[in-house]
Design a protein around this motif. Structure first.
Motif, PDB file in Angstrom:
ATOM      1  N   GLN A 219     -32.513 -31.331  12.936  1.00  0.00           N
ATOM      2  CA  GLN A 219     -31.130 -31.008  13.281  1.00  0.00           C
ATOM      3  C   GLN A 219     -30.498 -32.123  14.108  1.00  0.00           C
ATOM      4  O   GLN A 219     -29.323 -32.463  13.921  1.00  0.00           O
ATOM      5  N   ALA A 220     -31.277 -32.727  15.012  1.00  0.00           N
ATOM      6  CA  ALA A 220     -30.759 -33.827  15.817  1.00  0.00           C
ATOM      7  C   ALA A 220     -30.359 -35.004  14.933  1.00  0.00           C
ATOM      8  O   ALA A 220     -29.299 -35.621  15.127  1.00  0.00           O
ATOM      9  N   ILE A 221     -31.188 -35.324  13.933  1.00  0.00           N
ATOM     10  CA  ILE A 221     -30.880 -36.436  13.035  1.00  0.00           C
ATOM     11  C   ILE A 221     -29.716 -36.075  12.111  1.00  0.00           C
ATOM     12  O   ILE A 221     -28.874 -36.924  11.780  1.00  0.00           O
ATOM     13  N   THR A 222     -29.636 -34.811  11.709  1.00  0.00           N
ATOM     14  CA  THR A 222     -28.485 -34.342  10.922  1.00  0.00           C
ATOM     15  C   THR A 222     -27.203 -34.498  11.724  1.00  0.00           C
ATOM     16  O   THR A 222     -26.168 -34.954  11.198  1.00  0.00           O
ATOM     17  N   ASN A 223     -27.240 -34.122  12.987  1.00  0.00           N
ATOM     18  CA  ASN A 223     -26.068 -34.256  13.857  1.00  0.00           C
ATOM     19  C   ASN A 223     -25.695 -35.726  14.055  1.00  0.00           C
ATOM     20  O   ASN A 223     -24.511 -36.073  14.120  1.00  0.00           O
ATOM     21  N   ALA A 245     -43.177 -33.983   7.634  1.00  0.00           N
ATOM     22  CA  ALA A 245     -42.241 -34.099   8.749  1.00  0.00           C
ATOM     23  C   ALA A 245     -41.424 -35.381   8.646  1.00  0.00           C
ATOM     24  O   ALA A 245     -40.195 -35.368   8.830  1.00  0.00           O
ATOM     25  N   LEU A 246     -42.074 -36.496   8.329  1.00  0.00           N
ATOM     26  CA  LEU A 246     -41.370 -37.766   8.217  1.00  0.00           C
ATOM     27  C   LEU A 246     -40.385 -37.755   7.044  1.00  0.00           C
ATOM     28  O   LEU A 246     -39.280 -38.297   7.145  1.00  0.00           O
ATOM     29  N   ASN A 247     -40.783 -37.146   5.941  1.00  0.00           N
ATOM     30  CA  ASN A 247     -39.875 -37.031   4.798  1.00  0.00           C
ATOM     31  C   ASN A 247     -38.615 -36.268   5.176  1.00  0.00           C
ATOM     32  O   ASN A 247     -37.495 -36.657   4.829  1.00  0.00           O
ATOM     33  N   ASP A 248     -38.792 -35.146   5.878  1.00  0.00           N
ATOM     34  CA  ASP A 248     -37.642 -34.323   6.268  1.00  0.00           C
ATOM     35  C   ASP A 248     -36.704 -35.103   7.184  1.00  0.00           C
ATOM     36  O   ASP A 248     -35.474 -35.025   7.048  1.00  0.00           O
ATOM     37  N   LEU A 249     -37.271 -35.871   8.099  1.00  0.00           N
ATOM     38  CA  LEU A 249     -36.448 -36.673   9.007  1.00  0.00           C
ATOM     39  C   LEU A 249     -35.691 -37.760   8.242  1.00  0.00           C
ATOM     40  O   LEU A 249     -34.503 -38.001   8.492  1.00  0.00           O
ATOM     41  N   ALA A 250     -36.372 -38.399   7.298  1.00  0.00           N
ATOM     42  CA  ALA A 250     -35.741 -39.477   6.531  1.00  0.00           C
ATOM     43  C   ALA A 250     -34.582 -38.958   5.687  1.00  0.00           C
ATOM     44  O   ALA A 250     -33.523 -39.590   5.609  1.00  0.00           O
TER      45      ALA A 250
END
Length: 363
Positions: A219-223, A245-250
């Motif tokens: 959510q932080a990276i989405t924001n 986890a890394l895929n989701d962040l990317a």
């Protein structure tokens, strides 16, 4: 990669003058110093500020005018990159997750420093490390990131690399979401039109807050992306959960790694130093800008020509394919679409901008 743009400025606002007019208005005989419009009349800039020597020009009919062609070089505007570097103690493990060599930290640090040095002129770097402190306890308030170690600045490679060298991977917990939130608040304070990115270098699962760390980080990276700051993720994953986890962040960062294989990792790989260097060079190429600042606004904003090599680039206010000013001050132009792609492949030295006088042909 820093490239130069040759700007040929045929300064406008330049009425034709007769020989007698020039003689009466300039005792020096220099057409650039008479009372008529000259280089000092353009946007408050002097000839020295624009660079080069002022030379007389002529109208298409051959009459002498009080303006001429001015050649000067400008540099491509760099992208701003804030490196958010994971210094949790797990970075001391080897890529398999064991206590071996080389450690993830030993892979990441020299690769980062190599690419930061190589892109010093084309990217403005800054540094944020997380978590903070030593033996503060996993996810304790003391470990949460609260400041920027090295603010973003031009030609900042040596400062950032020195700070990385003095950093040790000994933090407790992985408060990725908090680190990104802090990065966003900092980037919002930079008041310029440089493109701004976050480069997150980590080894996998966020762990703070303990209840929903993965979701909080995504959510932080989405924001961050919604605020205009895309995130590139480079990582070393030693388990399936860390890869996920890394895929989701990317993906949330809107700058995932491109691969025709749908099962390939979406983050940039860092399992070896060479692999990480390649990943970072790819990222650096993607953030290379097509922004070109001008020393002064054009004297005639509607009579400006832009060329990539010998190919004319038309003005396009939609930002689809062409060029346009980035703001009302008209001190920076940006290339879009195929023109930007061509500059990326051929180098910005192939770009030429012409400030035309009102009646001069530019295309």
């Amino acid at each position: 990669m820093i490239c130069s743009v040759v700007v040929l400025a045929a300064l406008s606002g330049c009425a034709a003058s007769s020989d007698s007019d020039i003689d009466s208005e300039s005792s020096s005989g220099d057409p650039g110093t008479g009372a008529g419009p000259g280089i000092d009349d353009i946007g408050g800039a002097t000839g020295g500020e624009l660079g080069g020597d002022f030379t007389p020009g002529a109208t298409p009919g051959g009459e002498e005018v009080d303006c001429g062609r001015q050649n000067f070089d400008v540099e491509r505007k760099p992208a701003s990159i804030l490196l958010v570097l994971d210094r949790s103690a797990s970075m001391l493990d080897d890529p398999s997750g064991d206590d071996g060599t080389p450690s993830k930290w030993d892979i990441v640090v020299p690769a980062l420093q190599e690419v930061i040095t190589a892109t010093n002129a084309s990217a403005s770097w800054g540094l944020k490390v997380f978590p903070q402190g030593h033996r503060t306890g996993s996810c304790s308030a003391e470990s949460f990131p609260s400041d920027i170690l090295i603010p973003i600045a031009m030609n900042n490679a040596s400062t950032v690399n020195a700070a990385i060298s003095s950093t040790e991977a000994e933090g407790d917990g992985t408060p990725t979401g908090d680190a990104i939130d802090t990065a966003v608040e900092y980037l919002k304070t930079i008041q310029n039109d440089d493109p701004k990115y976050i480069l997150l270098a980590t080894d996998g699962d966020p762990s703070c807050p303990k209840s929903d760390a993965d979701e909080f980080a995504v959510q932080a990276i989405t924001n961050a992306a919604a605020a205009g700051f895309h995130t590139f993720v480079v990582g070393i994953a030693s388990s399936a959960s860390k890869i996920e986890a890394l895929n989701d962040l990317a993906v949330a960062g809107l700058e995932p790694r491109q691969d025709p294989d749908p099962l390939a990792p979406r983050f940039y790989l860092a399992s070896t130093k060479d692999q990480l260097v390649t990943s970072l060079q790819t990222i650096a190429g993607q953030v290379s800008t097509c922004l070109f600042p001008l020393s002064a606004p054009p004297p005639n904003p509607d009579h400006v020509g832009v060329f990539v090599g010998e190919q004319a680039v038309k003005k396009d206010t939609t930002g689809a394919d062409g060029w346009n000013y980035t703001g009302p001050d008209m001190r920076t132009i940006k290339l879009y679409g195929s023109a930007c792609d061509q500059v990326a492949s051929s180098g910005a030295g192939s770009v030429k901008v012409i400030f035309g006088c009102k009646d001069d042909p530019i295309y």
